[in-house]
Structures are given as structure tokens and as C-alpha cells.
Design a protein around this motif. Sequence first.
Motif, short mmCIF file in Angstrom:
data_model
loop_
_atom_site.label_atom_id
_atom_site.label_comp_id
_atom_site.label_asym_id
_atom_site.label_seq_id
_atom_site.Cartn_x
_atom_site.Cartn_y
_atom_site.Cartn_z
N ILE A 1 -6.00 6.10 -11.73
CA ILE A 1 -5.00 6.12 -10.66
C ILE A 1 -5.63 6.54 -9.33
N ASP A 2 -6.52 7.53 -9.38
CA ASP A 2 -7.21 7.95 -8.15
C ASP A 2 -8.07 6.82 -7.59
N LYS B 1 -5.88 4.33 -5.90
CA LYS B 1 -5.43 4.83 -4.60
C LYS B 1 -6.49 4.59 -3.53
N TYR B 2 -7.76 4.84 -3.86
CA TYR B 2 -8.82 4.58 -2.89
C TYR B 2 -8.94 3.08 -2.59
N LEU C 1 2.27 5.38 -7.70
CA LEU C 1 1.21 5.95 -8.52
C LEU C 1 1.34 7.47 -8.60
N SER C 2 1.70 8.10 -7.48
CA SER C 2 1.92 9.55 -7.49
C SER C 2 3.09 9.91 -8.41
N CYS D 1 0.82 -1.21 0.00
CA CYS D 1 0.00 0.00 0.00
C CYS D 1 0.86 1.27 0.00
N HIS E 1 1.15 3.43 -3.40
CA HIS E 1 0.57 4.78 -3.40
C HIS E 1 1.59 5.80 -3.91
N GLU E 2 2.82 5.73 -3.42
CA GLU E 2 3.84 6.68 -3.85
C GLU E 2 4.25 6.45 -5.31
N ILE F 1 -6.44 1.07 -2.56
CA ILE F 1 -5.31 0.81 -1.66
C ILE F 1 -5.67 1.18 -0.22
N TYR F 2 -6.36 2.31 -0.05
CA TYR F 2 -6.80 2.69 1.30
C TYR F 2 -7.71 1.62 1.90
N SER G 1 6.49 -2.65 -4.12
CA SER G 1 5.07 -2.95 -4.03
C SER G 1 4.78 -4.38 -4.48
#
Length: 273
Positions: free
Chosen positions: A73-74, A77-78, A46-47, A39, A43-44, A80-81, A212
Motif C-alpha cells: 500500500i505504501d 501511494k508513492y 488506501l488509508s 490520485c 490515496h484516501e 500515485i504521487y 478513483s
Amino acid sequence: PDPCAMCGCLECCIKCLGGIPYPSLIATILLYAGVALFCGCGHEALSGTVTILQNYFEVVRGPVDSLDVFTMIDIIKYVIYGIASAFFVYGILLMVEGFFTSGAIKDLYGDFKITTCGRCVSAWFIMLTYIFMLAWLGVTAFTSLPVFIYFNIWTICQNTTILEGVTLCLDPRQYGIVPIGEGKTVCTGSDKFYKMCESNELDMTFHLFVCSLAGAGAAVVAMIHYLMVLSANWAYVKDACRMQKYEDTKSKEEQELHDIHSTRSKERLNAYT
């Protein structure tokens, strides 16, 4: 200090340490480490991908209602959360199940009794863990795709000095990142290509995706470890339940024999009297 008190405290500590389900504890630590690695690094990474697409490939974010690469991508990210929160809770549940199963095995004839509900819960955890293992296998396969893409880009950057006179281009359309009609190529020899290769974003993003992928693999190993632990606990509980039924039946038969013997002794005593 009182030696007896120290001895009692030591025995209490040894008893507490003996009641810890170490296989479940190891699997939980491995699961938390793998999920955290997947995670956090994912996340990083993807950023970093967003930064690379915007700065070097000049990919522009579309309207709010459009489904482009940045929206995907957004969404990831959700997801992943949600994965981080869900498996944090799931690891706690599996640890609790391990404690109760160990208690049921070690204190079989004490206050804690093995029930049908407990066996059903163990079987449910086995099925759920198996499904999660298959899901993490899919996540691992999906995470290998950006690793493969970035490995190709990183290899081209490393070989630009070797392949002199050869023009190589990076086109996001090959991977479905941008629509076919939009040309966003970056070729060797251009300033953008050299800036991208010399930047920290590319190298960092590539290694973050590798970490990852390693985290997803660790989560798969943790799920397999959990399956072995849960299957062994379920088999132990099932055998212990059979042994408990056997002991209960044996105790009832012995009590019945004792009652019959007492009744006959009283009858003989009355007859003699």
C-alpha cells in the motif's frame, strides 16, 4: 473612453480567444480532473483500507524488510504521487504542443514555419499518448479489483438482516492480502463484523474506490481525446506542409518565367535599338 481603443482591444481579445486550441484544452481539463480524482480518492481509500485491516481484521504490520500488504500500500501511494506529478507536466506539454500546432496551421505563411522537427514531435506525442492510454486501461482494470472486493463486503453487510441463521465469513486470505497460514476471518454475528459494517470507514472507503475508478476512466477518455486531437493536428500539419511546398515551387516557377520574359524583352529592345 475612446471607441477605437475599445474596438482594438475587442479585436485583440477575439484574436487571442481564436488562437486557443479548445480540443486540447478540453482534453487537458478532463485529464487533470481524472488524475486528481484517481490520485486523491485512491490515496484516501488506501488509508481507509489500512485502518480496516488493522482495526477489524487485526492484521499486524510486518518487519521493515518484509513485503506485506502495508508495504504494498505504501508503494502504491508513492506511485500515485508520481502519477500526479508526471501527468501534470504531460498535460502542460500537450497544451503547448496544441498551441504551436494551431499557430503553425493558422500562420502558415507568416513568421512561424512548419519544420520536420515539429512533425516528428507531433508523431512522438501520438505514440507516447497511445502508450499512456494503454497504461491507464491497465490502471482502470487494476482499480476495479478493490471495488469488486469492497462491493462484496458491502453487500454482505447489507444482507445480514435478510439472511438470518446463515453464517458468512470474510477472509483476507481469499484475496491474497495475508499469508495462507494466518487466519484473520471476521464472521457475521460477531461484534467486529457489526462494528465494521456500521463504521464510516467501510462505506467511505468503498465509495472512494468507486470515485478513483471513475477518475481512471476519465483519464482513459482524456487520452483517447488527445489521440484524436494529435492525429488531426498531425494530418493538418502534413497537408499544410505539402501546400507550403507547392506554393514555394509555384512562386519559384513564376519568378523564373518573369525573369525569362524580362530577359527576352531586353533582348528585343537591344535588337531594335
